[in-house]
Design a protein around this motif. Structure first.
Motif, mmCIF file in Angstrom:
data_model
loop_
_atom_site.group_PDB
_atom_site.id
_atom_site.type_symbol
_atom_site.label_atom_id
_atom_site.label_comp_id
_atom_site.label_asym_id
_atom_site.label_seq_id
_atom_site.Cartn_x
_atom_site.Cartn_y
_atom_site.Cartn_z
ATOM 1 N N GLU A 8 0.922 -1.222 0.038
ATOM 2 C CA GLU A 8 -0.018 0.009 -0.032
ATOM 3 C C GLU A 8 0.801 1.346 -0.101
ATOM 4 O O GLU A 8 0.630 2.212 -0.636
ATOM 5 C CB GLU A 8 -0.709 -0.106 1.175
ATOM 6 C CG GLU A 8 -1.913 -1.228 1.185
ATOM 7 C CD GLU A 8 -2.530 -1.425 2.333
ATOM 8 O OE1 GLU A 8 -2.364 -0.616 3.595
ATOM 9 O OE2 GLU A 8 -3.524 -2.196 2.751
ATOM 10 N N ASN A 9 1.822 1.250 0.918
ATOM 11 C CA ASN A 9 2.614 2.516 0.685
ATOM 12 C C ASN A 9 3.562 2.628 -0.532
ATOM 13 O O ASN A 9 3.539 3.875 -0.891
ATOM 14 C CB ASN A 9 3.697 2.399 2.192
ATOM 15 C CG ASN A 9 3.121 2.564 3.458
ATOM 16 O OD1 ASN A 9 1.897 2.922 3.417
ATOM 17 N ND2 ASN A 9 3.893 2.261 4.580
ATOM 18 N N ARG A 34 2.669 6.918 -6.740
ATOM 19 C CA ARG A 34 1.694 7.944 -7.491
ATOM 20 C C ARG A 34 2.191 9.213 -7.194
ATOM 21 O O ARG A 34 2.229 10.026 -8.072
ATOM 22 C CB ARG A 34 0.283 7.857 -6.752
ATOM 23 C CG ARG A 34 -0.735 8.703 -7.141
ATOM 24 C CD ARG A 34 -2.075 8.651 -6.598
ATOM 25 N NE ARG A 34 -1.875 9.177 -5.227
ATOM 26 C CZ ARG A 34 -2.021 10.359 -4.902
ATOM 27 N NH1 ARG A 34 -2.304 11.259 -5.836
ATOM 28 N NH2 ARG A 34 -2.090 10.731 -3.517
ATOM 29 N N THR A 54 2.758 1.854 -3.216
ATOM 30 C CA THR A 54 1.506 2.301 -4.439
ATOM 31 C C THR A 54 1.696 3.735 -4.293
ATOM 32 O O THR A 54 1.472 4.309 -5.353
ATOM 33 C CB THR A 54 0.257 1.411 -4.396
ATOM 34 O OG1 THR A 54 0.640 -0.073 -4.428
ATOM 35 C CG2 THR A 54 -0.637 1.862 -5.270
ATOM 36 N N GLU A 55 1.401 4.103 -3.084
ATOM 37 C CA GLU A 55 0.930 5.557 -2.849
ATOM 38 C C GLU A 55 2.336 6.154 -3.343
ATOM 39 O O GLU A 55 2.236 7.415 -3.607
ATOM 40 C CB GLU A 55 0.410 5.870 -1.492
ATOM 41 C CG GLU A 55 0.256 7.238 -1.174
ATOM 42 C CD GLU A 55 -0.964 7.924 -2.082
ATOM 43 O OE1 GLU A 55 -1.098 9.238 -1.549
ATOM 44 O OE2 GLU A 55 -1.472 7.118 -2.540
ATOM 45 N N LYS A 56 3.501 5.812 -2.729
ATOM 46 C CA LYS A 56 4.725 6.492 -3.002
ATOM 47 C C LYS A 56 4.809 6.853 -4.630
ATOM 48 O O LYS A 56 5.208 7.748 -4.967
ATOM 49 C CB LYS A 56 5.947 5.854 -2.531
ATOM 50 C CG LYS A 56 7.161 6.280 -2.916
ATOM 51 C CD LYS A 56 7.882 7.455 -2.206
ATOM 52 C CE LYS A 56 9.083 7.707 -2.393
ATOM 53 N NZ LYS A 56 9.597 8.866 -1.650
#
Length: 305
Positions: free
Chosen positions: A185-186, A192, A188-190
Motif C-alpha cells: 500500500e505504501n 503515485r 503504491t501511494e509513493k
C-alpha cells in the motif's frame, strides 16, 4: 587485460530499458505459481477448518521486480491463530488473548503436506524459512512461506486495535516479522506521488546493482533487493520526475549519499512499511555498507560526466 565493465552509454536508453517490469509471459508464470499454491492449500483436508490467506509478497507483488528476480514469494498466512505484540502496560488477559492449541510448527508441517499431496514430493523442498517449489514451463520457481498473522496492538480513542502483519519462525530458531500489505500500500501511494518513477527507479537501481555484482564490484554483493526498495522509498518525492531517467538516478544517488554519510541523518529512516526502522541493530545491513554501495554505483555508472 581488457575491461569487462558494461558500456553505460547512452545512459538514457539503458536506464529506460532497466526501468521496465518483466515480460507479460513471466508475469503470467508468477501468477500461475500463486494459483497452484492456493489450489494445493484449498485441497488439503487438514487446513479446511482454518482461515488461510494466500498472497504474493515481496518485489513481485510490489511491482519492483526485475528480470533476474524471476522467482516469486508466496505467503500462506493462518489468521485464526496469531502472534501478538502488546503495549508494555497491557497483558494477554487485558487484550482477551488466550493460548491456541494449533502451533506454528504444526501449521508449517501441514503446509508442506498440502504442497506435496498436490504437486508430488519431487517438486517440493523444505527450507529453514520456506518451501521451494521448483519451476517448470507453467510456473516460475516459488518460495512458499508459511506464517501466522502478527498483530501489533495499540489503543486508539480508548479502543483496542491492531496492525496486521505476518510472523514466521525458521527451523533453526528466531522469529521474522514482516508487513507485506503495508509495503504494498505504501509503495503504491509513493509511486503515485513520485510521478510514477518510484518503482521504475527501484528497478533501475536493482539492475545496476546486478550488473555491478556480475562484474565483481564488491560493494554490490551485500545489498539485497528489498534494501534497495527501502532506500529509494526514503528519497523525497520532488526529486523524481525529471525529463530524463538519468537525472532521476543522479538525484536519488546524491540524496542517498548525503544522508547515509552519518548515522544522525538517516537514523529515523524506515522500511517501506514504516513499521520497522531501516538502520537499527536488528537489521542485517548497515549505513556504512549502503554509503559505500552508493559511491560505487555512482562511479560505475559514470554519472559525474
Amino acid at each position: 587485460m581488457e575491461s569487462t565493465k558494461i558500456k553505460m552509454y547512452p545512459h538514457e536508453n539503458l536506464l529506460r530499458d532497466w526501468a521496465k517490469p518483466p515480460t507479460t509471459t513471466e508475469d503470467q508464470r508468477c501468477s500461475n505459481a500463486e494459483n497452484v499454491v492456493r489450489n494445493a492449500i484449498n485441497a488439503f483436508p487438514g487446513l479446511k477448518n482454518h482461515d488461510i490467506e494466500v498472497f504474493t509478497q515481496g518485489s513481485y507483488r510490489n511491482g519492483t521486480n526485475v528480470r533476474k528476480e524471476s522467482d516469486v514469494d508466496i505467503c500462506v498466512c493462518c489468521k485464526d491463530v496469531f502472534f501478538s505484540e502488546l503495549p508494555s502496560d497491557m497483558s494477554w488477559s487485558n487484550a482477551g488473548i488466550v493460548d491456541a492449541d494449533y502451533t506454528y510448527i504444526q501449521f508449517k508441517d501441514d503446509v508442506g503436506k498440502a504442497l506435496r499431496n498436490y504437486l508430488g514430493d519431487q517438486a517440493v523442498k523444505r527450507g529453514k524459512k520456506a518451501f521451494d517449489l521448483h519451476e517448470n514451463t507453467y510456473r516460475v520457481d516459488a518460495d512458499v512461506v508459511p506464517a501466522f498473522e502478527h498483530r501489533r496492538y495499540y489503543v486508539q480513542n480508548g479502543q483496542l486495535a491492531w496492525l496486521s502483519g505476518t510472523e514466521l519462525h525458521p527451523d533453526d530458531g528466531g522469529r521474522i516479522i514482516n508487513w507485506p500489505h503495508h509495503n504494498y500500500e505504501n509503495g503504491t501511494e509513493k509511486n503515485r506521488l513520485a510521478n510514477t518513477r518510484f518503482k521504475k527507479l527501484v528497478r533501475v537501481l536493482k539492475n545496476l546493482r546486478n550488473v555491478m555484482a556480475d562484474h565483481g564490484i564488491d560493494a554490490a554483493e551485500p545489498i539485497p533487493s528489498y534494501l534497495i526498495e527501502c532506500l529509494v522509498w526514503n528519497v523525497p518525492n520532488d526529486l523524481f520526475g525529471n525529463a530524463e531517467y538519468v537525472d532521476d538516478l543522479r538525484s536519488v544517488l546524491i540524496h542517498l549519499y548525503e544522508y547515509t554519510k552519518a548515522d544522525t541523518t538517516c537514523f529515523e529512516w524506515g522500511e517501506v512499511n514504516e513499521l520497522k526502522y531501516l538502520f537499527r541493530t536488528t537489521q542485517p545491513w548497515t549505513r556504512e555498507v549502503v554509503n559505500q554501495f552508493v559511491i560505487s554505483a555512482w562511479n560505475y555508472a559514470e554519472l559525474g560526466g
